[in-house]
Design a protein around this motif. Structure first.
Motif, short mmCIF file in Angstrom:
data_model
loop_
_atom_site.label_atom_id
_atom_site.label_comp_id
_atom_site.label_asym_id
_atom_site.label_seq_id
_atom_site.Cartn_x
_atom_site.Cartn_y
_atom_site.Cartn_z
N LEU A 165 123.76 53.68 -38.01
CA LEU A 165 123.85 52.33 -38.57
C LEU A 165 125.09 51.68 -37.99
N VAL A 166 124.92 50.45 -37.48
CA VAL A 166 126.05 49.69 -36.96
C VAL A 166 126.15 48.40 -37.75
N ASN A 167 127.36 48.06 -38.15
CA ASN A 167 127.62 46.85 -38.91
C ASN A 167 128.80 46.14 -38.25
N LYS A 168 128.51 45.08 -37.55
CA LYS A 168 129.52 44.42 -36.73
C LYS A 168 130.64 43.82 -37.59
N SER A 169 130.30 43.27 -38.74
CA SER A 169 131.32 42.63 -39.57
C SER A 169 132.10 43.63 -40.41
N ASN A 170 131.56 44.84 -40.57
CA ASN A 170 132.23 45.86 -41.37
C ASN A 170 132.07 47.21 -40.70
N PRO A 171 132.82 47.47 -39.62
CA PRO A 171 132.68 48.73 -38.90
C PRO A 171 132.91 49.97 -39.76
N ALA A 172 133.63 49.82 -40.87
CA ALA A 172 133.85 50.96 -41.75
C ALA A 172 132.54 51.47 -42.35
N ALA A 173 131.49 50.63 -42.34
CA ALA A 173 130.19 51.02 -42.87
C ALA A 173 129.34 51.77 -41.86
N ASN A 174 129.81 51.85 -40.60
CA ASN A 174 129.04 52.54 -39.56
C ASN A 174 128.93 54.03 -39.85
N TRP A 175 127.78 54.60 -39.50
CA TRP A 175 127.64 56.06 -39.60
C TRP A 175 126.64 56.54 -38.55
N THR A 176 126.75 57.81 -38.23
CA THR A 176 125.83 58.50 -37.32
C THR A 176 125.51 59.86 -37.91
N VAL A 177 124.23 60.20 -37.99
CA VAL A 177 123.83 61.51 -38.48
C VAL A 177 122.86 62.15 -37.49
N THR A 178 122.88 63.46 -37.40
CA THR A 178 121.92 64.19 -36.59
C THR A 178 120.64 64.34 -37.41
N SER A 179 119.61 63.66 -36.96
CA SER A 179 118.35 63.65 -37.71
C SER A 179 117.33 64.61 -37.14
N GLY A 180 117.51 65.02 -35.90
CA GLY A 180 116.47 65.79 -35.24
C GLY A 180 115.40 64.86 -34.69
N GLY A 181 114.43 65.43 -34.01
CA GLY A 181 113.41 64.65 -33.32
C GLY A 181 112.62 63.77 -34.26
N GLY A 182 112.40 62.53 -33.85
CA GLY A 182 111.64 61.58 -34.64
C GLY A 182 111.05 60.52 -33.75
N ARG A 183 110.51 59.47 -34.38
CA ARG A 183 109.91 58.43 -33.55
C ARG A 183 109.83 57.08 -34.23
N ASP A 184 109.40 57.00 -35.46
CA ASP A 184 109.03 55.73 -36.09
C ASP A 184 110.01 55.42 -37.22
N LEU A 185 110.52 54.20 -37.27
CA LEU A 185 111.46 53.77 -38.31
C LEU A 185 110.81 52.74 -39.22
N GLN A 186 111.17 52.81 -40.53
CA GLN A 186 110.67 51.81 -41.47
C GLN A 186 111.59 51.74 -42.68
N LEU A 187 111.80 50.54 -43.19
CA LEU A 187 112.53 50.35 -44.43
C LEU A 187 111.56 50.61 -45.59
N VAL A 188 111.88 51.56 -46.45
CA VAL A 188 110.93 51.98 -47.48
C VAL A 188 111.42 51.70 -48.90
N GLY A 189 112.46 50.87 -49.05
CA GLY A 189 112.93 50.49 -50.37
C GLY A 189 113.98 51.44 -50.91
N ASN A 190 114.55 51.06 -52.03
CA ASN A 190 115.61 51.84 -52.66
C ASN A 190 116.79 52.07 -51.72
#
Length: 431
Positions: A165-190
């Protein structure tokens, strides 16, 4: 694409504001202010002159916020104080401090622009800086293209098996996690994003990247998409058939749809009509819920690995063509209307390689991931936005350390508490 698992503990988000695709900012002549004559405006006429607004004097240059934008918005048409105002998105079109008018030399409020809400003058109006009278005979300026968009928060997935996740106005909110292999992204609520995995899906908290759940045990999964009814559609290949599984939140297969004769699949999206658009390497086909193929779109080129197709509200079908590095837009009768992007000279500075994930912005623009498909190309620019006519209106480099993006979602303005689906290409919240 075969991702490698690795972890980057930090990165710097580089915003590209100029380069080979950027031209120097246009300067604006203050004009001759005798009787309210605006020399350099480009929109509606203002009593013996040409008012601000309209298409603007800038080119198609890009950058975050638009170092030169298209039309009357953005930081184009003469820089920060130009014929579209000082706003990056052009809020009031021909307003701002324009070169020939102390108040609004091109009109009262902006018309309808495309990338922003900017546009042009409505009808004369405004006090001209050099004249004593108010212009009353000005005609409405032609609708402009607004300013270049300025995206702030984006969630990304890369080929090395990382979610960011990158947040240009608030770089402190940036994070990177090792998720392993994937392909499709979607916002699913909550406040979560779902990543389709090779055996199901995982869900991650957008605030910090923590894994919050998921379902597994579905080997060969290529696409995972949460439907409006709450089930998750998983796409895979079995022998010489594409199989769609509708899976409940508890991991039970509620039903299956099989399309025989296709041995390849990437992303799948439902349409508002209840059919499914399915990418199958060198073509796209549309199928119903009974396993019948209703239509096909053969994609020209070679080695495409066509990635994603979506039906739009106007009935057109937009397709990300993989190694062709294009978005191809077809009419409801499957006639090719336009080809956006490509590897020609116009976009060569971006190193277009493989157009993967994309979604349609509320203003009709196409936000596109220019994946490098497992390659390592530090010169590439992997987040692009094109307007509906195919002009590049925004670009941003991938975070430092990212070789190849595969999927991305612009989060700005979205209600992250809601599931978002794409029956018409645009991300729409489910009540």
């Amino acid at each position: 694409m075969t991702p490698r698992r690795s972890m980057v503990h930090g990165f710097v988000l580089t915003v590209l504001t100029c380069g080979a695709a950027c031209a120097p900012a246009a300067t604006q002549d203050p004009g001759t202010n005798t009787g309210g004559t605006n020399v350099r405006g480009t929109g509606g006429a203002n009593t013996g002159g040409v008012g601000a607004g309209g298409a603007g004097t800038g080119g198609v240059a890009v950058g975050t916020g638009g170092s030169q934008a298209m039309g009357s918005g953005g930081n184009a048409s003469g820089g920060q104080i130009g014929s579209g105002g000082a706003n990056g998105g052009g809020i009031t079109g021909g307003g701002g401090t324009a070169s020939g008018g102390a108040t609004r030399s091109g009109g009262n409020t902006g018309g309808s622009g495309r990338p922003g809400t900017a546009g042009t003058g409505a009808s004369g109006g405004g006090t001209n800086q050099g004249g004593a009278s108010v212009s009353t005979g000005g005609t409405a300026g032609q609708a402009g293209d607004g300013g270049a968009p300025a995206h702030n928060a984006i969630v990304l997935y890369d080929d090395d098996g990382r979610l960011l996740l990158v947040n240009k106005s608030n770089p402190a909110a940036n994070w990177t996690v090792t998720s392993g292999g994937g392909r499709d992204l979607q916002l699913v609520g909550n406040g979560r994003v779902m990543l389709g995995k090779s055996n199901g899906w995982d869900e991650y908290q957008l605030s910090n990247g923590a894994v919050m759940g998921g379902q597994h045990g579905f080997s060969g999964t290529q696409s995972a998409h949460r439907l409006a009814d709450g089930n998750t559609m998983l796409a895979s290949v079995s022998g010489n058939s594409v199989v769609l599984k509708m899976v409940t939140a508890t991991g039970q297969v509620q039903r299956m749809i099989t399309y025989n004769g296709y041995a390849y699949v990437r992303l799948v999206r439902p349409t508002a009509a209840g059919t499914f658009l399915i990418t199958a390497d060198t073509l796209v086909f549309e199928g119903n819920d009974q396993g019948m193929v209703l239509a096909t779109w053969p994609i020209p080129g070679s080695g495409q690995h066509v990635w994603k197709a979506m039906r739009q509200a106007n009935g057109n079908t937009a397709i990300a063509t993989g190694y062709n590095a294009t978005i191809m837009v077809y009419s409801p009768t499957r006639t090719l209307l336009k080809t956006i992007g490509g590897k020609g000279a116009a976009f060569s500075a971006l190193d277009p390689h493989f157009f993967a994930d994309f979604h349609v912005m509320p203003n009709g623009n196409y936000f596109v991931v220019n994946s490098q498909a497992d390659s390592s190309n530090a010169n590439s620019v992997q987040m692009l936005e094109f307007n509906p006519d195919g002009a590049l209106v925004w670009q941003q480099k991938q975070p430092t350390g990212v070789r190849s993006l595969e999927a991305a979602i612009v989060l700005d303005g979205l209600d992250l508490t809601k599931l978002h689906v794409q029956p018409e290409g645009v991300l729409l919240p489910v009540p």
